[in-house]
Design a protein around this motif. Structure first.
Motif, PDB file in Angstrom:
ATOM      1  N   ILE A  95     -45.726  15.647  23.083  1.00  0.00           N
ATOM      2  CA  ILE A  95     -45.835  15.040  21.761  1.00  0.00           C
ATOM      3  C   ILE A  95     -44.625  14.153  21.524  1.00  0.00           C
ATOM      4  CG2 ILE A  95     -47.186  16.917  20.749  1.00  0.00           C
ATOM      5  CD1 ILE A  95     -44.574  17.935  19.505  1.00  0.00           C
ATOM      6  N   LYS A  96     -44.779  13.199  20.628  1.00  0.00           N
ATOM      7  CA  LYS A  96     -43.676  12.333  20.226  1.00  0.00           C
ATOM      8  C   LYS A  96     -42.896  13.008  19.104  1.00  0.00           C
ATOM      9  CE  LYS A  96     -44.605   8.383  22.506  1.00  0.00           C
ATOM     10  NZ  LYS A  96     -43.673   7.493  23.197  1.00  0.00           N
ATOM     11  N   GLU A  97     -41.592  12.845  19.146  1.00  0.00           N
ATOM     12  CA  GLU A  97     -40.742  13.467  18.129  1.00  0.00           C
ATOM     13  C   GLU A  97     -39.625  12.499  17.747  1.00  0.00           C
ATOM     14  OE1 GLU A  97     -39.015  17.832  18.021  1.00  0.00           O
ATOM     15  OE2 GLU A  97     -37.696  16.579  19.244  1.00  0.00           O
ATOM     16  N   LEU A  98     -39.310  12.458  16.465  1.00  0.00           N
ATOM     17  CA  LEU A  98     -38.156  11.708  15.993  1.00  0.00           C
ATOM     18  C   LEU A  98     -37.177  12.701  15.386  1.00  0.00           C
ATOM     19  CD1 LEU A  98     -37.142   8.704  15.575  1.00  0.00           C
ATOM     20  CD2 LEU A  98     -37.737   9.065  13.189  1.00  0.00           C
ATOM     21  N   THR A  99     -35.949  12.694  15.864  1.00  0.00           N
ATOM     22  CA  THR A  99     -34.922  13.582  15.315  1.00  0.00           C
ATOM     23  C   THR A  99     -33.938  12.761  14.495  1.00  0.00           C
ATOM     24  OG1 THR A  99     -35.124  15.030  17.238  1.00  0.00           O
ATOM     25  CG2 THR A  99     -33.173  15.312  15.860  1.00  0.00           C
ATOM     26  N   PHE A 100     -33.655  13.260  13.325  1.00  0.00           N
ATOM     27  CA  PHE A 100     -32.782  12.582  12.353  1.00  0.00           C
ATOM     28  C   PHE A 100     -31.480  13.376  12.300  1.00  0.00           C
ATOM     29  CE2 PHE A 100     -31.508  11.678   7.926  1.00  0.00           C
ATOM     30  CZ  PHE A 100     -31.669  10.310   7.878  1.00  0.00           C
ATOM     31  N   TYR A 101     -30.373  12.771  12.772  1.00  0.00           N
ATOM     32  CA  TYR A 101     -29.105  13.491  12.914  1.00  0.00           C
ATOM     33  C   TYR A 101     -28.186  13.252  11.724  1.00  0.00           C
ATOM     34  CZ  TYR A 101     -30.376  14.129  17.805  1.00  0.00           C
ATOM     35  OH  TYR A 101     -31.021  14.479  18.956  1.00  0.00           O
ATOM     36  N   ASN A 102     -27.393  14.266  11.415  1.00  0.00           N
ATOM     37  CA  ASN A 102     -26.394  14.053  10.372  1.00  0.00           C
ATOM     38  C   ASN A 102     -24.975  14.183  10.871  1.00  0.00           C
ATOM     39  OD1 ASN A 102     -25.752  16.758  10.648  1.00  0.00           O
ATOM     40  ND2 ASN A 102     -26.135  17.296   8.531  1.00  0.00           N
ATOM     41  N   GLU A 103     -24.773  14.809  12.015  1.00  0.00           N
ATOM     42  CA  GLU A 103     -23.389  15.120  12.394  1.00  0.00           C
ATOM     43  C   GLU A 103     -22.617  13.936  12.917  1.00  0.00           C
ATOM     44  OE1 GLU A 103     -25.764  15.737  16.156  1.00  0.00           O
ATOM     45  OE2 GLU A 103     -25.997  16.132  14.023  1.00  0.00           O
ATOM     46  N   LYS A 104     -23.280  12.821  13.191  1.00  0.00           N
ATOM     47  CA  LYS A 104     -22.563  11.680  13.758  1.00  0.00           C
ATOM     48  C   LYS A 104     -21.938  10.785  12.702  1.00  0.00           C
ATOM     49  CE  LYS A 104     -25.242  11.662  17.996  1.00  0.00           C
ATOM     50  NZ  LYS A 104     -26.119  10.924  18.900  1.00  0.00           N
ATOM     51  N   ASN A 105     -22.223  11.069  11.443  1.00  0.00           N
ATOM     52  CA  ASN A 105     -21.605  10.307  10.359  1.00  0.00           C
ATOM     53  C   ASN A 105     -20.760  11.260   9.549  1.00  0.00           C
ATOM     54  OD1 ASN A 105     -20.909   8.815   8.131  1.00  0.00           O
ATOM     55  ND2 ASN A 105     -22.884   7.786   7.994  1.00  0.00           N
ATOM     56  N   GLU A 106     -19.464  11.061   9.538  1.00  0.00           N
ATOM     57  CA  GLU A 106     -18.567  12.030   8.932  1.00  0.00           C
ATOM     58  C   GLU A 106     -18.191  11.698   7.492  1.00  0.00           C
ATOM     59  OE1 GLU A 106     -16.450  13.195  13.180  1.00  0.00           O
ATOM     60  OE2 GLU A 106     -15.290  12.244  11.612  1.00  0.00           O
ATOM     61  N   GLN A 107     -18.808  10.655   6.922  1.00  0.00           N
ATOM     62  CA  GLN A 107     -18.497  10.315   5.547  1.00  0.00           C
ATOM     63  C   GLN A 107     -19.065  11.370   4.600  1.00  0.00           C
ATOM     64  OE1 GLN A 107     -20.372   6.566   5.287  1.00  0.00           O
ATOM     65  NE2 GLN A 107     -18.758   5.463   6.349  1.00  0.00           N
ATOM     66  N   PHE A 108     -18.306  11.657   3.558  1.00  0.00           N
ATOM     67  CA  PHE A 108     -18.754  12.571   2.513  1.00  0.00           C
ATOM     68  C   PHE A 108     -19.262  13.899   3.054  1.00  0.00           C
ATOM     69  CE2 PHE A 108     -17.996   9.396  -0.438  1.00  0.00           C
ATOM     70  CZ  PHE A 108     -18.668   8.233  -0.131  1.00  0.00           C
ATOM     71  N   PRO A 109     -18.408  14.683   3.750  1.00  0.00           N
ATOM     72  CA  PRO A 109     -18.885  15.933   4.333  1.00  0.00           C
ATOM     73  C   PRO A 109     -19.413  16.927   3.309  1.00  0.00           C
ATOM     74  CG  PRO A 109     -16.483  15.774   4.442  1.00  0.00           C
ATOM     75  CD  PRO A 109     -16.993  14.435   4.047  1.00  0.00           C
ATOM     76  N   LYS A 110     -18.824  16.960   2.107  1.00  0.00           N
ATOM     77  CA  LYS A 110     -19.303  17.911   1.105  1.00  0.00           C
ATOM     78  C   LYS A 110     -20.693  17.517   0.610  1.00  0.00           C
ATOM     79  CE  LYS A 110     -14.752  19.375  -0.453  1.00  0.00           C
ATOM     80  NZ  LYS A 110     -13.801  19.439  -1.580  1.00  0.00           N
ATOM     81  N   GLN A 111     -20.869  16.224   0.373  1.00  0.00           N
ATOM     82  CA  GLN A 111     -22.182  15.773  -0.039  1.00  0.00           C
ATOM     83  C   GLN A 111     -23.216  16.021   1.059  1.00  0.00           C
ATOM     84  OE1 GLN A 111     -19.364  14.217  -0.748  1.00  0.00           O
ATOM     85  NE2 GLN A 111     -19.568  12.711  -2.367  1.00  0.00           N
ATOM     86  N   LYS A 112     -22.776  15.880   2.311  1.00  0.00           N
ATOM     87  CA  LYS A 112     -23.690  16.114   3.419  1.00  0.00           C
ATOM     88  C   LYS A 112     -24.209  17.539   3.387  1.00  0.00           C
ATOM     89  CE  LYS A 112     -23.435  12.212   5.535  1.00  0.00           C
ATOM     90  NZ  LYS A 112     -24.595  11.370   5.716  1.00  0.00           N
TER      91      LYS A 112
END
Length: 879
Positions: free
Chosen positions: A638-655
């Motif tokens: 199957i095709k899958e798209l993964t959406f990452y958050n750890e590569k952007n370190e701006q606003f860690p609390k908001q993340k």
């Protein structure tokens, strides 16, 4: 004995299960006069193709990209479909066709050009009643080759059969569309896990061997980066340059140049970012043209080499004719950049990607990697070793190097690899070279050629740099026979390490015994890398326990935390094929992440990783077991798209709020806080309750709660409104895309048979998979979702989320309309209607107008306030 006809061709063996399944559906698929199959190397595409030709039963032109592959078609036909090789109605000359004509795409294109008119070309095929085209390795069909075939199909050809291992999904969308216009939609697909499961491909693993640049290369890279960094520092403090920028018409007379400014929004962004970094105060009127108001807090991105590169590219090239009054000063700047070696052929390159890549991709450190791998594989497999090393270039200039000169070779290629391996191996007699123009074997193998072919057919010239080896040439100048002879020596084990070019051995060459493949090639395309890799994963009837290893080389730029351009190209290559992960609980997927390579690259990491890799290569049984375990867990790809958050370190609390379930997080935090706060407040203020009553006490409690928790609740609600529940939001985006594809007739699979599944993963990542769609539909869906979630670049249309609360909170969410919905406004509006239905009200903006470019520029400059600043990764997974 009488020769047989096409209709009398009969497959002499039993069909493999997956081949039988494809043929079961043949009558349905051929209804539209197209039969388009995707199947990996080793799956028997040629055999399937011949059976399809037989079933169609008409005169056929079979086209292949090379003579080697063309010849394989005739070989398979005679040996698998006739008992005495007695099918005579064949031709290899397109000018004198027969019932089945074998040719190449190049030959057809030359034939096409030989006609004075197109009508003459069409009439030739009508006259000879050729009504079927079989296109082998159809991914080659682009531009010129595509044109002469498509025109012929439109004018005369009745049926098109297309076979490929790798549809050109990584090409431009216009080329992909051309491909499918000629070949038709994909009718069926055979995937690698199915083939391994049926023992038609062997278990295999991709291994990455890392190397560190040599001192000279490290010094070159370090010096380059230091010089560029110093230049950027100097120019940021250069008052003359700052004054020059402030005189630019975009800055000095912004209002008068809006149309041009919006057309070159990248440059204007770089100009503002540069001046801000140089501590210049940007007047608000410069920002108001971007749609920002006076009350809006604007956070500029930090200056990077990429932004400075955009700035100078525009000044020195794009805008040069408009800056003639500053030509003397621009010449000075140009000289500075040329001295830095960052300006050449009208291109500014402060990042140095291509410059550094050329240095690393052909690094002599890879020659040492190859010798280490060969030595390890010789220990691992001993007499069973069948290793092929593929490179891009021959490098004949190094053919007669002496031993001291060999150590000084600084380029990767067939001959340099040959010299390094022959001077470090103990098994010199088993080493050989096979390319289109150079063949080298050990002198002890001359007599063994006599067992395969007449020795008189060949000439032997001793190699000057090592007389134990001879250069082999064919007296009849037939490359075909010499390739066959060397291949047979390799299959029999007289040659165990064979070095060649990807152009000769990378596609169509067949040697099932290969169990170790070293890719000393810098090619990174989807198609070519998959073809090369396919050489090592074929089953070998003489070795039923074969496990193939594919070795990839990367020279690491230790000054780049991501490993540098050479590693980046390698990672891109890994997107082209499915493989097994190195986890204890193995998973079959594409992408380099499955190998769990280091996240940073220092000397220690490189050495430890290479040690692990060499250890893994020793245990082929473990690799086979991992395949068995992983295949049992899934049913299909199957095709899958993964959406990452750890590569952007701006606003860690908001993340943290953004990615974890925000509602649960807020409620949990408030409940915990209140459980401590309220009892403590009551105890401390119990006397207030007794003295001033309940109403006063509740007012005091409300004030205290507001002061303690109010700001946190406000910020949390603002984040929730801004970001929403990301995994649920992506699910809604996916639904909008899927329904739009359906309404615009991009889907042939019924909508109710397709399912979208969105999951919140560990560390806040989100995955979205599509089930039930065919490969083409899955590709369209994943590509559209990927574009929607990627940072905004230069889309034709933007969607802006709108509602009363967002306006009050001054929140702007910009989303690019995916390219597939952007051809016409009507199609955009269909997408917008589904967006509004699933996600909420939005405003559609055409970015090619003045106002549209203004909003586009704002969206790009104000990117840290944009939800789609995260990174995504497209995967194919066996589940």
């Amino acid at each position: 004995m009488l020769s047989i006809t096409i209709a009398n061709l009969n497959f002499l063996f039993s069909w493999r299960p997956y081949q039988a399944k494809v043929l079961e559906n043949f009558s349905t698929h051929i209804n539209d006069n197209h039969f388009h199959i995707v199947a990996p190397p080793g799956s028997g595409k040629t055999i399937l193709g011949i059976e399809i030709i037989k079933r169609v039963g008409k005169k056929t032109l079979i086209l292949a990209p090379t003579l080697t592959i063309r010849n394989q078609w005739e070989d398979r036909l005679q040996n698998f479909f006739t008992t005495d090789c007695n099918f005579k109605q064949i031709s290899f000359d397109i000018k004198q066709p027969s019932d089945i004509t074998f040719s190449t795409y190049q030959a057809l294109h030359s034939f096409y050009k030989s006609f004075e008119t197109k009508e003459g070309y069409y009439n030739f095929f009508k006259k000879h009643q050729i009504e079927v085209l079989l296109l082998d390795e159809a991914h080659h069909l682009k531009n010129a080759w595509w044109k002469c075939l498509y025109d012929l199909k439109e004018q005369h050809i009745q049926t098109v059969v297309a076979l490929t291992a790798t549809p050109p999904y990584d090409s431009e969308i216009s080329e992909i569309q051309k491909y499918f216009k000629l070949c038709g939609e994909i009718d069926d697909e055979i995937v690698v896990p199915d083939l391994v499961k049926e023992h038609n491909l062997c278990p295999h693993q991709d291994l990455v061997f890392l190397s560190k640049p040599e001192d000279q290369e490290i010094n070159f890279i370090t010096d380059f980066r230091l010089r560029v960094a110093q230049f950027v520092t100097d120019i940021l403090n250069d008052k003359e340059f700052i004054s020059f920028l402030k005189q630019h018409r975009f800055y000095a007379k912004t209002e008068e140049n809006l149309e041009e400014l919006y057309r070159f929004s990248d440059f204007f962004s770089s100009l503002l970012i540069f001046l801000h970094e140089a501590k210049e105060t940007i007047p608000i009127e410069k920002l108001e043209v971007l749609g920002f108001d006076k009350k809006e807090k604007i956070e500029f991105p930090s200056i990077t080499n990429e932004w400075v590169q955009v700035l100078f590219q525009h000044l020195l090239v794009t805008d040069r004719d408009y800056l003639l009054e500053h030509e003397v000063y621009l010449n000075t700047l140009e000289k500075r950049l040329r001295k830095l070696t960052v300006f050449s052929k009208n291109k500014v390159n402060l990042v140095g990607n291509e410059l550094l890549y050329k240095s690393l991709s052909n690094s002599p450190s890879k020659l040492k990697s190859i010798t280490t791998i060969v030595q390890q594989e010789q220990q691992n497999l001993q007499d069973d070793l069948r290793c092929v090393i593929l490179s891009d270039y021959i490098r004949k200039e190094y053919l007669n190097c002496s031993l001291p000169e060999i150590k000084e070779i600084k380029k990767l290629g067939v001959v340099p690899i040959f010299h390094h391996v022959r001077t470090t191996t103990k098994n010199k007699s088993t080493l050989a070279v096979l390319t289109g123009s150079l063949v080298i074997i050990h002198s002890s193998n001359i007599a063994k050629i006599g067992l395969i072919d007449a020795i008189d057919n060949y000439n032997y010239t001793p190699l000057k740099s090592d007389t134990e080896y001879v250069i082999l040439t064919s007296k009849n100048s037939s490359k075909h026979t010499i390739v066959e002879a060397i291949t047979q020596l390799f299959e029999l084990g007289h040659i165990k390490v064979l070095i060649g070019t990807k152009s000769l051995l990378g596609e169509g060459w067949d040697a099932p015994s290969i169990n170790s493949l070293i890719l000393a090639s810098v090619v990174g395309s989807f198609v070519t890398s998959n073809q090369m890799r396919g050489r090592a994963i074929r089953v070998d009837s003489k070795n039923p326990n074969k496990v193939g290893l594919i070795w990839h080389l990367a020279c690491i730029d230790t000054s780049d935390e991501l490993g540098g351009r050479d590693f980046e190209i390698l990672a891109r290559r890994f997107n082209a094929f499915l493989g097994i992960s190195n986890d204890e609980k193995a998973v079959i997927s594409n992408g380099i992440e499955r190998l769990h390579l280091p996240t940073s690259f220092i000397d220690k990491d490189i050495q430890q990783q290479n040690k692990k890799t060499l250890e893994l290569s020793k245990n082929r049984d473990l690799i086979a077991q991992r395949w068995t375990n992983a295949i049992c867990k899934g049913k299909g790809v199957i095709k899958e798209l993964t959406f990452y958050n750890e590569k952007n370190e701006q606003f860690p609390k908001q993340k943290k709020l953004y990615y974890q379930d925000i509602v649960k997080y807020i409620v949990g935090e408030i409940i915990i806080g209140l459980s401590f706060f309220i009892p403590e407040f009551i105890i401390k203020n119990f006397n207030v309750l007794l003295q001033k009553g309940v109403v006063y006490f509740l007012l005091a409690l409300s004030s205290a709660l507001g002061l303690t928790f109010g700001y946190k609740i406000y910020k949390s609600v603002q984040l929730y409104v801004y970001f929403g529940l990301i995994h649920k939001k992506i699910d809604k985006m996916a639904a909008a895309i899927l329904e739009s594809l359906h309404d615009l007739d991009h889907l042939t699979t019924p909508l109710d048979e397709i399912q979208i599944k969105t999951e919140l993963l560990a560390e806040g990542n989100v995955s979205c998979t599509i089930h039930g769609a065919n490969r083409y539909e899955s590709t369209l869906f994943i590509k559209a979702l990927d574009e929607l979630l990627q940072p905004i670049d230069n889309p034709k249309y933007l969607l802006i989320k709108t509602n009363w609360l967002r306006k009050k909170l001054k929140l702007n969410n910009f989303f690019p309309v995916p390219e597939i919905f952007s051809a016409r406004k009507k199609e955009c509006q269909i997408f917008q209607s589904h967006w509004n239905k699933h996600i909420g009200k939005s405003k559609l903006v055409y970015t090619r107008t003045m106002n549209g470019r203004k909003l586009l520029l704002k969206a790009r400059l104000f990117h840290i306030h944009n939800v789609n600043n995260e990174l995504t990764k497209k995967n194919v997974v066996w589940k």
